[in-house]
Design a protein around this motif. Structure first.
Motif, PDB file in Angstrom:
ATOM      1  N   SER A  95      59.335 -26.277 -84.696  1.00 34.94           N
ATOM      2  CA  SER A  95      57.986 -26.193 -84.805  1.00 34.94           C
ATOM      3  C   SER A  95      57.606 -24.696 -84.537  1.00 34.94           C
ATOM      4  CB  SER A  95      57.261 -27.308 -83.808  1.00 34.94           C
ATOM      5  OG  SER A  95      56.008 -27.177 -83.963  1.00 34.94           O
TER       6      SER A  95
ATOM      7  N   TYR B   4      56.054 -23.878 -78.592  1.00 34.96           N
ATOM      8  CA  TYR B   4      55.875 -25.217 -78.576  1.00 34.96           C
ATOM      9  C   TYR B   4      56.854 -25.563 -77.571  1.00 34.96           C
ATOM     10  CZ  TYR B   4      55.103 -30.225 -79.167  1.00 34.96           C
ATOM     11  OH  TYR B   4      54.759 -31.457 -79.110  1.00 34.96           O
TER      12      TYR B   4
ATOM     13  N   GLN C 266      50.115 -31.536 -81.892  1.00 35.11           N
ATOM     14  CA  GLN C 266      50.344 -30.078 -81.986  1.00 35.11           C
ATOM     15  C   GLN C 266      51.605 -29.938 -83.005  1.00 35.11           C
ATOM     16  OE1 GLN C 266      49.880 -29.124 -77.790  1.00 35.11           O
ATOM     17  NE2 GLN C 266      48.018 -27.830 -78.482  1.00 35.11           N
ATOM     18  N   LEU C 267      52.262 -30.824 -82.878  1.00 38.48           N
ATOM     19  CA  LEU C 267      53.625 -30.882 -83.959  1.00 38.48           C
ATOM     20  C   LEU C 267      53.102 -30.733 -85.472  1.00 38.48           C
ATOM     21  CD1 LEU C 267      56.401 -33.184 -82.334  1.00 38.48           C
ATOM     22  CD2 LEU C 267      56.393 -30.591 -82.397  1.00 38.48           C
ATOM     23  N   GLY C 268      52.012 -31.486 -85.549  1.00 37.65           N
ATOM     24  CA  GLY C 268      51.395 -31.526 -86.854  1.00 37.65           C
ATOM     25  C   GLY C 268      50.334 -30.668 -87.242  1.00 37.65           C
ATOM     26  N   ALA C 269      50.188 -29.797 -86.447  1.00 36.28           N
ATOM     27  CA  ALA C 269      49.009 -28.574 -86.267  1.00 36.28           C
ATOM     28  C   ALA C 269      48.916 -27.763 -87.563  1.00 36.28           C
ATOM     29  CB  ALA C 269      49.111 -27.826 -85.121  1.00 36.28           C
TER      30      ALA C 269
ATOM     31  N   THR D 107      51.581 -24.590 -88.798  1.00 33.98           N
ATOM     32  CA  THR D 107      52.794 -24.794 -87.804  1.00 33.98           C
ATOM     33  C   THR D 107      53.866 -25.149 -88.722  1.00 33.98           C
ATOM     34  OG1 THR D 107      51.217 -25.518 -85.929  1.00 33.98           O
ATOM     35  CG2 THR D 107      53.526 -26.248 -85.975  1.00 33.98           C
TER      36      THR D 107
ATOM     37  N   ALA E 240      54.998 -29.037 -90.017  1.00 33.43           N
ATOM     38  CA  ALA E 240      53.814 -29.707 -89.665  1.00 33.43           C
ATOM     39  C   ALA E 240      54.011 -31.305 -90.428  1.00 33.43           C
ATOM     40  CB  ALA E 240      52.861 -29.093 -89.401  1.00 33.43           C
TER      41      ALA E 240
ATOM     42  N   ASN F 164      53.024 -35.218 -89.667  1.00 29.82           N
ATOM     43  CA  ASN F 164      51.953 -35.813 -90.306  1.00 29.82           C
ATOM     44  C   ASN F 164      52.366 -37.053 -91.243  1.00 29.82           C
ATOM     45  OD1 ASN F 164      49.942 -34.164 -89.278  1.00 29.82           O
ATOM     46  ND2 ASN F 164      50.661 -32.415 -90.381  1.00 29.82           N
TER      47      ASN F 164
ATOM     48  N   ARG G  58      43.993 -32.060 -89.348  1.00 27.69           N
ATOM     49  CA  ARG G  58      45.027 -31.416 -88.298  1.00 27.69           C
ATOM     50  C   ARG G  58      44.558 -30.816 -87.008  1.00 27.69           C
ATOM     51  NH1 ARG G  58      49.167 -28.916 -91.732  1.00 27.69           N
ATOM     52  NH2 ARG G  58      47.559 -28.067 -92.741  1.00 27.69           N
TER      53      ARG G  58
ATOM     54  N   PRO H  25      46.435 -24.681 -84.545  1.00 25.75           N
ATOM     55  CA  PRO H  25      47.912 -24.426 -84.070  1.00 25.75           C
ATOM     56  C   PRO H  25      47.530 -23.901 -82.658  1.00 25.75           C
ATOM     57  CG  PRO H  25      46.669 -22.863 -85.404  1.00 25.75           C
ATOM     58  CD  PRO H  25      45.789 -23.779 -85.431  1.00 25.75           C
TER      59      PRO H  25
END
Length: 191
Positions: free
Chosen positions: A26, A30, A39-42, A45, A48, A52, A94, A97
């Motif tokens: 990521s 992070y 925030q992993l799916g931001a 990014t 991501a 999601n 989302r 970032p």
């Protein structure tokens, strides 16, 4: 019914794998300790989409797994639908970032925050409401404790933010683990 719970279990396993193995792939800064799963799916990014897709799979599979189980309980069904749909929408709208100097949509982030809050609130209300339909006292107490711990862990995310990533992961592991226990068990509800 067994295939519906199986899909939910697979989505849960995917969640566990993704939330612990995706961080190195990521954003460069992070941190498992500090940064949330959202925030992993931001936006902006790397990879991501993996987080999601996991959010969407969880939302869809939890609704499918719980629908028949809650056959005669309209309040719990509504709360489950709100929870599942808002979790799916978290995947589409989302988080900002980690590096906010990157180009991103603040409006999308605000919508994400709304759906994230709705997800947490509806799950907590769902857990508390389940305490009223279980036949066994043990299941009632567990449902209440899951609701209480959801609130406490969420509060810890904001009050001890240096460990927000840990608290957020604990909420997800506990919540979805409990839902698998509930929807996959042979325990009877209160009639």
């Amino acid at each position: 019914m067994k295939s519906k719970i199986l899909y939910f279990i697979l989505a849960y396993v995917l969640l566990i794998v993704v939330m612990f193995l995706l961080p190195p792939f990521s954003a460069g800064d992070y941190s498992l300790l500090r940064n949330t799963i959202s925030q992993l799916g931001a936006q902006a990014t790397p990879n991501a989409w993996v987080m999601n897709v996991t959010f969407a799979a969880l939302g869809l599979s939890v609704m499918t797994a719980g629908w028949k189980f809650l056959k005669n309980y309209w309040l719990q069904r509504i709360l489950l639908l709100v929870f599942g749909v808002s979790l799916v929408l978290v995947a589409f709208y989302r988080h900002s970032p980690i590096d906010i100097s990157l180009d991103y949509s603040n409006r999308e982030h605000q919508i994400h925050s709304i759906f994230s809050s709705v997800t947490g609130f509806s799950f907590t209300m769902f857990a508390f409401s389940m305490a009223f339909i279980f036949k066994h006292m043990y299941d009632r107490w567990v449902a209440m404790l899951v609701g209480v711990f959801s609130v406490l862990l969420t509060m810890l995310m904001y009050s001890i933010a240096d460990f927000a990533g840990i608290w957020h992961r604990m909420v997800f592991i506990m919540s979805f683990g409990w839902l698998i226990y509930v929807f996959g068990s042979k325990r009877k509800k209160k009639l």
